[in-house]
Every structure is written in structure tokens, then in C-alpha cells.
Scaffold this motif. Structure first.
Motif, PDB file in Angstrom:
ATOM      1  N   ALA A  19       0.832  -1.208   0.000  1.00 53.40           N
ATOM      2  CA  ALA A  19       0.000   0.000   0.000  1.00 53.40           C
ATOM      3  C   ALA A  19       0.864   1.255   0.000  1.00 53.40           C
ATOM      4  CB  ALA A  19      -0.930  -0.005   1.208  1.00 53.40           C
ATOM      5  N   PHE A  20       1.944   1.256   0.775  1.00 59.69           N
ATOM      6  CA  PHE A  20       2.839   2.413   0.809  1.00 59.69           C
ATOM      7  C   PHE A  20       3.687   2.487  -0.462  1.00 59.69           C
ATOM      8  CE2 PHE A  20       1.995   2.288   5.405  1.00 59.69           C
ATOM      9  CZ  PHE A  20       1.824   3.638   5.665  1.00 59.69           C
ATOM     10  N   TRP A  21       4.155   1.359  -0.946  1.00 61.88           N
ATOM     11  CA  TRP A  21       4.984   1.358  -2.152  1.00 61.88           C
ATOM     12  C   TRP A  21       4.205   1.781  -3.386  1.00 61.88           C
ATOM     13  CZ3 TRP A  21       8.096  -3.855  -1.517  1.00 61.88           C
ATOM     14  CH2 TRP A  21       9.143  -3.642  -0.600  1.00 61.88           C
ATOM     15  N   GLY A  22       2.909   1.469  -3.411  1.00 60.43           N
ATOM     16  CA  GLY A  22       2.112   1.842  -4.577  1.00 60.43           C
ATOM     17  C   GLY A  22       2.071   3.336  -4.818  1.00 60.43           C
ATOM     18  N   VAL A  23       2.280   4.131  -3.741  1.00 62.72           N
ATOM     19  CA  VAL A  23       2.267   5.592  -3.871  1.00 62.72           C
ATOM     20  C   VAL A  23       3.414   6.077  -4.757  1.00 62.72           C
ATOM     21  CG1 VAL A  23       2.392   7.763  -2.583  1.00 62.72           C
ATOM     22  CG2 VAL A  23       1.166   5.822  -1.621  1.00 62.72           C
ATOM     23  N   VAL A  24       4.502   5.304  -4.818  1.00 61.48           N
ATOM     24  CA  VAL A  24       5.678   5.704  -5.598  1.00 61.48           C
ATOM     25  C   VAL A  24       5.308   5.973  -7.054  1.00 61.48           C
ATOM     26  CG1 VAL A  24       7.923   4.902  -6.447  1.00 61.48           C
ATOM     27  CG2 VAL A  24       7.259   4.477  -4.080  1.00 61.48           C
ATOM     28  N   PHE A  25       4.338   5.220  -7.572  1.00 57.81           N
ATOM     29  CA  PHE A  25       3.979   5.365  -8.975  1.00 57.81           C
ATOM     30  C   PHE A  25       3.228   6.661  -9.250  1.00 57.81           C
ATOM     31  CE2 PHE A  25       4.849   0.953  -8.379  1.00 57.81           C
ATOM     32  CZ  PHE A  25       5.360   0.513  -9.581  1.00 57.81           C
ATOM     33  N   PHE A 268       1.171  -6.975  -4.236  1.00 57.71           N
ATOM     34  CA  PHE A 268       0.317  -5.934  -3.661  1.00 57.71           C
ATOM     35  C   PHE A 268       0.792  -4.540  -4.062  1.00 57.71           C
ATOM     36  CE2 PHE A 268      -0.831  -9.453  -0.826  1.00 57.71           C
ATOM     37  CZ  PHE A 268      -2.211  -9.349  -0.886  1.00 57.71           C
ATOM     38  N   GLU A 269       2.063  -4.380  -4.352  1.00 60.50           N
ATOM     39  CA  GLU A 269       2.537  -3.094  -4.862  1.00 60.50           C
ATOM     40  C   GLU A 269       1.864  -2.790  -6.193  1.00 60.50           C
ATOM     41  OE1 GLU A 269       6.710  -0.828  -6.091  1.00 60.50           O
ATOM     42  OE2 GLU A 269       6.670  -2.999  -5.827  1.00 60.50           O
ATOM     43  N   THR A 270       1.803  -3.817  -7.062  1.00 58.85           N
ATOM     44  CA  THR A 270       1.144  -3.643  -8.349  1.00 58.85           C
ATOM     45  C   THR A 270      -0.342  -3.345  -8.179  1.00 58.85           C
ATOM     46  OG1 THR A 270       2.711  -5.184  -9.375  1.00 58.85           O
ATOM     47  CG2 THR A 270       0.669  -4.742 -10.567  1.00 58.85           C
ATOM     48  N   LEU A 271      -0.995  -4.077  -7.286  1.00 55.07           N
ATOM     49  CA  LEU A 271      -2.428  -3.884  -7.079  1.00 55.07           C
ATOM     50  C   LEU A 271      -2.739  -2.489  -6.545  1.00 55.07           C
ATOM     51  CD1 LEU A 271      -3.414  -7.340  -5.526  1.00 55.07           C
ATOM     52  CD2 LEU A 271      -3.975  -6.488  -7.809  1.00 55.07           C
ATOM     53  N   PHE A 272      -1.966  -2.035  -5.555  1.00 56.82           N
ATOM     54  CA  PHE A 272      -2.227  -0.704  -5.001  1.00 56.82           C
ATOM     55  C   PHE A 272      -1.833   0.391  -5.993  1.00 56.82           C
ATOM     56  CE2 PHE A 272      -2.470  -2.902  -0.899  1.00 56.82           C
ATOM     57  CZ  PHE A 272      -3.561  -2.250  -0.341  1.00 56.82           C
ATOM     58  N   ALA A 273      -0.790   0.164  -6.781  1.00 53.37           N
ATOM     59  CA  ALA A 273      -0.424   1.144  -7.798  1.00 53.37           C
ATOM     60  C   ALA A 273      -1.562   1.306  -8.807  1.00 53.37           C
ATOM     61  CB  ALA A 273       0.859   0.715  -8.507  1.00 53.37           C
ATOM     62  N   LEU A 274      -2.175   0.183  -9.194  1.00 51.18           N
ATOM     63  CA  LEU A 274      -3.317   0.253 -10.102  1.00 51.18           C
ATOM     64  C   LEU A 274      -4.486   0.993  -9.455  1.00 51.18           C
ATOM     65  CD1 LEU A 274      -3.271  -3.389 -11.530  1.00 51.18           C
ATOM     66  CD2 LEU A 274      -2.787  -1.294 -12.805  1.00 51.18           C
ATOM     67  N   LEU A 275      -4.761   0.686  -8.189  1.00 52.24           N
ATOM     68  CA  LEU A 275      -5.865   1.341  -7.481  1.00 52.24           C
ATOM     69  C   LEU A 275      -5.653   2.848  -7.412  1.00 52.24           C
ATOM     70  CD1 LEU A 275      -8.406   1.345  -5.704  1.00 52.24           C
ATOM     71  CD2 LEU A 275      -6.933   0.844  -3.740  1.00 52.24           C
ATOM     72  N   ARG A 283     -11.375   6.930 -12.913  1.00 52.17           N
ATOM     73  CA  ARG A 283     -11.998   5.986 -13.835  1.00 52.17           C
ATOM     74  C   ARG A 283     -12.048   4.600 -13.213  1.00 52.17           C
ATOM     75  NH1 ARG A 283      -8.677   2.382 -16.494  1.00 52.17           N
ATOM     76  NH2 ARG A 283      -6.424   2.739 -16.325  1.00 52.17           N
ATOM     77  N   TRP A 284     -12.866   3.729 -13.816  1.00 54.15           N
ATOM     78  CA  TRP A 284     -12.939   2.337 -13.407  1.00 54.15           C
ATOM     79  C   TRP A 284     -11.925   1.534 -14.218  1.00 54.15           C
ATOM     80  CZ3 TRP A 284     -15.689   0.802  -9.274  1.00 54.15           C
ATOM     81  CH2 TRP A 284     -16.716   1.638  -8.829  1.00 54.15           C
ATOM     82  N   VAL A 287     -11.813  -4.002 -18.698  1.00 57.13           N
ATOM     83  CA  VAL A 287     -12.102  -5.429 -18.519  1.00 57.13           C
ATOM     84  C   VAL A 287     -10.811  -6.215 -18.303  1.00 57.13           C
ATOM     85  CG1 VAL A 287     -13.029  -7.495 -19.635  1.00 57.13           C
ATOM     86  CG2 VAL A 287     -14.219  -5.303 -19.881  1.00 57.13           C
ATOM     87  N   LEU A 288      -9.791  -5.944 -19.118  1.00 57.55           N
ATOM     88  CA  LEU A 288      -8.518  -6.660 -18.970  1.00 57.55           C
ATOM     89  C   LEU A 288      -7.855  -6.341 -17.635  1.00 57.55           C
ATOM     90  CD1 LEU A 288      -6.924  -6.457 -22.545  1.00 57.55           C
ATOM     91  CD2 LEU A 288      -7.947  -8.441 -21.406  1.00 57.55           C
ATOM     92  N   GLU A 289      -7.929  -5.080 -17.213  1.00 60.40           N
ATOM     93  CA  GLU A 289      -7.362  -4.711 -15.914  1.00 60.40           C
ATOM     94  C   GLU A 289      -8.093  -5.424 -14.783  1.00 60.40           C
ATOM     95  OE1 GLU A 289      -5.700  -0.167 -16.755  1.00 60.40           O
ATOM     96  OE2 GLU A 289      -7.795  -0.506 -16.210  1.00 60.40           O
ATOM     97  N   GLY A 290      -9.425  -5.509 -14.892  1.00 61.00           N
ATOM     98  CA  GLY A 290     -10.193  -6.207 -13.871  1.00 61.00           C
ATOM     99  C   GLY A 290      -9.834  -7.684 -13.801  1.00 61.00           C
ATOM    100  N   LEU A 291      -9.685  -8.313 -14.958  1.00 60.80           N
ATOM    101  CA  LEU A 291      -9.289  -9.725 -14.986  1.00 60.80           C
ATOM    102  C   LEU A 291      -7.877  -9.901 -14.416  1.00 60.80           C
ATOM    103  CD1 LEU A 291     -10.639 -10.788 -18.506  1.00 60.80           C
ATOM    104  CD2 LEU A 291     -11.568 -11.427 -16.263  1.00 60.80           C
ATOM    105  N   ALA A 292      -6.990  -8.947 -14.720  1.00 60.91           N
ATOM    106  CA  ALA A 292      -5.632  -9.021 -14.201  1.00 60.91           C
ATOM    107  C   ALA A 292      -5.619  -8.931 -12.677  1.00 60.91           C
ATOM    108  CB  ALA A 292      -4.775  -7.897 -14.805  1.00 60.91           C
ATOM    109  N   ILE A 293      -6.405  -8.024 -12.135  1.00 62.61           N
ATOM    110  CA  ILE A 293      -6.477  -7.861 -10.677  1.00 62.61           C
ATOM    111  C   ILE A 293      -6.992  -9.141 -10.021  1.00 62.61           C
ATOM    112  CG2 ILE A 293      -7.687  -6.640  -8.835  1.00 62.61           C
ATOM    113  CD1 ILE A 293      -7.579  -4.143 -10.632  1.00 62.61           C
ATOM    114  N   LEU A 294      -8.036  -9.746 -10.612  1.00 63.59           N
ATOM    115  CA  LEU A 294      -8.570 -10.991 -10.066  1.00 63.59           C
ATOM    116  C   LEU A 294      -7.529 -12.106 -10.119  1.00 63.59           C
ATOM    117  CD1 LEU A 294     -12.196 -10.993 -11.557  1.00 63.59           C
ATOM    118  CD2 LEU A 294     -11.493 -10.508  -9.197  1.00 63.59           C
TER     119      LEU A 294
END
Length: 324
Positions: A19-25, A268-275, A283-284, A287-294
């Protein structure tokens, strides 16, 4: 095998570190007028200053536990996992683009897990094949989505190949860093994960002094006073949040989890960076991003399940050495 309580605590630390690392992006998105070298130099200089200030009250205790060998290791880890890694990463983005670089760097969890599978007491690699494949699928979907978006600049084949080589160098640097850092944490049980993070910050700050000269003297683009205030404010936030707090949480997770599971925590860095990116762009996900997250969430979930301690593992726990 680790106990369930230990694994849950380690996973919690890994999630919070992501969660903290995702802020770097978000830093480069907010500070587009400044060069990556300036962002790196400011972040690591502030990381070193804050770490030095926080470690002063405990210095008398720590200096007896950290000798010349440990300081040399800290310098190597800081150079490998921060300075050289970022230089490779920035070069890869410049030469091959964000999409290709993200695709390669997104393989970090799989690389660390594969290396960690050779550690003593690790879960057998055959038990991790499905989680690894799901992780690769998730990262690949993100890459396909990025490549398919309009506005991707035309880059020569030679530049792409060199950029991919740089991305591979960044991948190798952080994989080796994660393994060596985990082993040093296991070797120094008297030094807390937070103190090790602060010591790493001091070492990184010293190395960042070498970046400061080319970063701020060679880049002479004028900026308004307000832009500089935003620059140092964001840099301080990233240094404290991602480097000081995030690295301390990661070190704690590295000490509590086996490497085969620690590697998966990087997802989780990737997931929080995306969030954060979705929130910033208002934006939401596609479809591909949603499948990737799942796929990424399923990858981590299955990997955690593979590390669930079975009752028959309880007997050898007392004599089995902890996986580094």
C-alpha cells in the motif's frame, strides 16, 4: 513451516508495504516536469536524512550490533535494491516505454518465489506452479491492456531491445536484493526490521549524494517556486511513506515469511499502484485490468493456501531452522 499466526502477521505487513509502495507510482505523475533522476535523488536523500534523525536515539545500542561487515552489506543492498535498480528502471521506461517495462518488472514476484523455492524449509516448487501461472497471467493481461491502448509511441527495435535488457537488469537487481536482504535479516535477529530499514536509509542517503550533483546541476530547466515546493513535498511524502514506513514493513514481512511467500507479497505493490492510478484518473478499470487484478489476487490467495501449516508440520517446527 511457519505457524499460521506468523504467516498472517507477515501477510499483513506485506499488504501494508504494498500500500505504501504503490504511492511511488503517483510521484512521476504529479511531478511530470522533473526528471526521474531528480525524483530519485530527492527521495533517497530525504530517506537518508529522516532515517538518520530517527536512528540517533538508538545509535549507541545499534553501533554495537552493526559492524564493518554489516555496513558493507547495507551499502551493497542499498546500491543494488535502490540506486542501480532505479537507474535500470528509468532507462527501461525511456527506451522501451512504460508498458514493456511494467510487464518485465511485474515478474518480480515470480522471480523471487522461484529463487526462494531453493531455500531450506521452502514449499516445493511443484505446489506453487498454479499460483505462479496466475501471477504471470495477471501481469500479462496488464501488459496486453497497456500495449493495446492508443498513443503508444513508435520506438525502434534496437531501443526496445536495449530497454528490455535494462528492465531485465532491474528485475535481476531487485530479485537478488530481496533474497540477500531476507538472509541478512535472518542473520541479525537482534536488529529489528525497522532499525534495519533505517540503517538501509542512511546507507542509501550516502549513496544518493552521488546522484545529487548530476540530478540538480545537469538538469537546468527552470521551475517556479510553487513547483519546487510541490516537488519537495511529494518527495518527502514518498521518502517517509514508501521508503521509511514501507521498507520497515517489508523487512518485517521478510523476517516472518518464507521467501516463496514473500515474493508473492510484491504483487500488492502492483495492485495498489493500479488502485491509486484509477483514483487519480477518476476511472474504473478496463475489462482486462479487472481480470488481471482478479488473477493477481487469486495468485496470492493460492500461494497463502500452499503455505498453510498442516498439523503434521508441528513436530519438526522446534528443530527446523527458519527459512531466510
Amino acid at each position: 513451516m511457519k505457524t499460521d499466526r506468523t504467516i498472517l502477521a507477515g501477510i499483513g505487513c506485506g499488504v501494508m508495504a504494498g500500500a505504501f509502495w504503490g504511492v511511488v507510482f503517483l510521484g512521476p505523475r504529479v511531478l511530470q516536469a522533473f526528471s526521474p533522476l531528480q525524483l530519485a535523488a530527492s527521495r533517497y536523500l530525504l530517506y537518508g536524512l529522516v532515517s538518520g534523525a530517527l536512528i540517533l536515539p538508538r545509535w549507541r545500542v545499534l553501533k554495537a550490533q552493526v559492524g564493518r561487515g554489516e555496513w558493507l552489506a547495507l551499502l551493497r543492498l542499498s546500491l543494488l535494491g535502490n540506486i542501480v535498480y532505479y537507474i535500470f528502471l528509468a532507462s527501461a521506461v525511456h527506451l522501451a516505454g512504460v508498458a514493456a517495462t511494467s510487464l518485465v518488472i511485474g515478474l518480480l514476484p515470480m522471480a523471487v518465489t522461484l529463487v526462494g523455492s531453493r531455500e531450506q524449509g521452502a514449499v516445493p516448487l511443484r505446489a506453487l506452479i498454479l499460483p505462479l501461472l496466475l501471477g504471470v497471467a495477471g501481469v500479462s493481461l496488464i501488459g496486453v491492456d497497456l500495449m493495446g491502448r492508443p498513443g503508444v509511441s513508435d520506438i525502434s527495435i534496437a531501443e526496445r531491445l536495449l530497454g528490455l535488457a535494462c528492465a531485465g537488469g532491474a528485475l535481476a537487481c531487485w530479485t537478488i536484493y530481496a533474497v540477500l536482504n531476507s538472509r541478512w535479516l535472518a542473520r541479525l535477529p537482534a536488529v529489528s526490521a525497522h532499525d534495519w530499514s533505517l540503517l538501509t536509509g542512511v546507507a542509501t542517503g550516502a549513496l544518493a549524494l552521488l546522484l545529487a550533483v548530476p540530478a540538480f546541476l545537469w538538469h537546468t530547466t527552470p521551475h517556479a517556486v510553487g513547483d519546487w515546493a510541490l516537488f519537495w513535498g511529494v518527495s518527502a511524502g514518498v521518502a517517509i511513506g514508501a521508503s521509511v514506513v514501507g521498507n520497515a514493513l517489508w523487512n518485517r514481512a521478510s523476517r516472518l515469511l518464507p521467501l516463496t511467500l514473500t515474493g508473492q507479497m510484491i504483487l500488492f505493490e502492483t495492485l495498489f499502484a493500479l488502485l491509486y492510478g484509477f483514483l487519480w484518473d477518476a476511472r474504473w478499470p478496463t475489462v482486462l485490468e479487472g481480470l488481471a487484478i482478479l488473477a493477481l489476487i487469486a495468485s496470492v490467495g493460492l500461494c497463502v493456501g500452499r503455505h498453510h501449516r498442516r498439523p503434521e508440520d508441528a513436530a519438526p517446527e522446534a528443530v527446523a531452522p527458519e527459512a531466510a
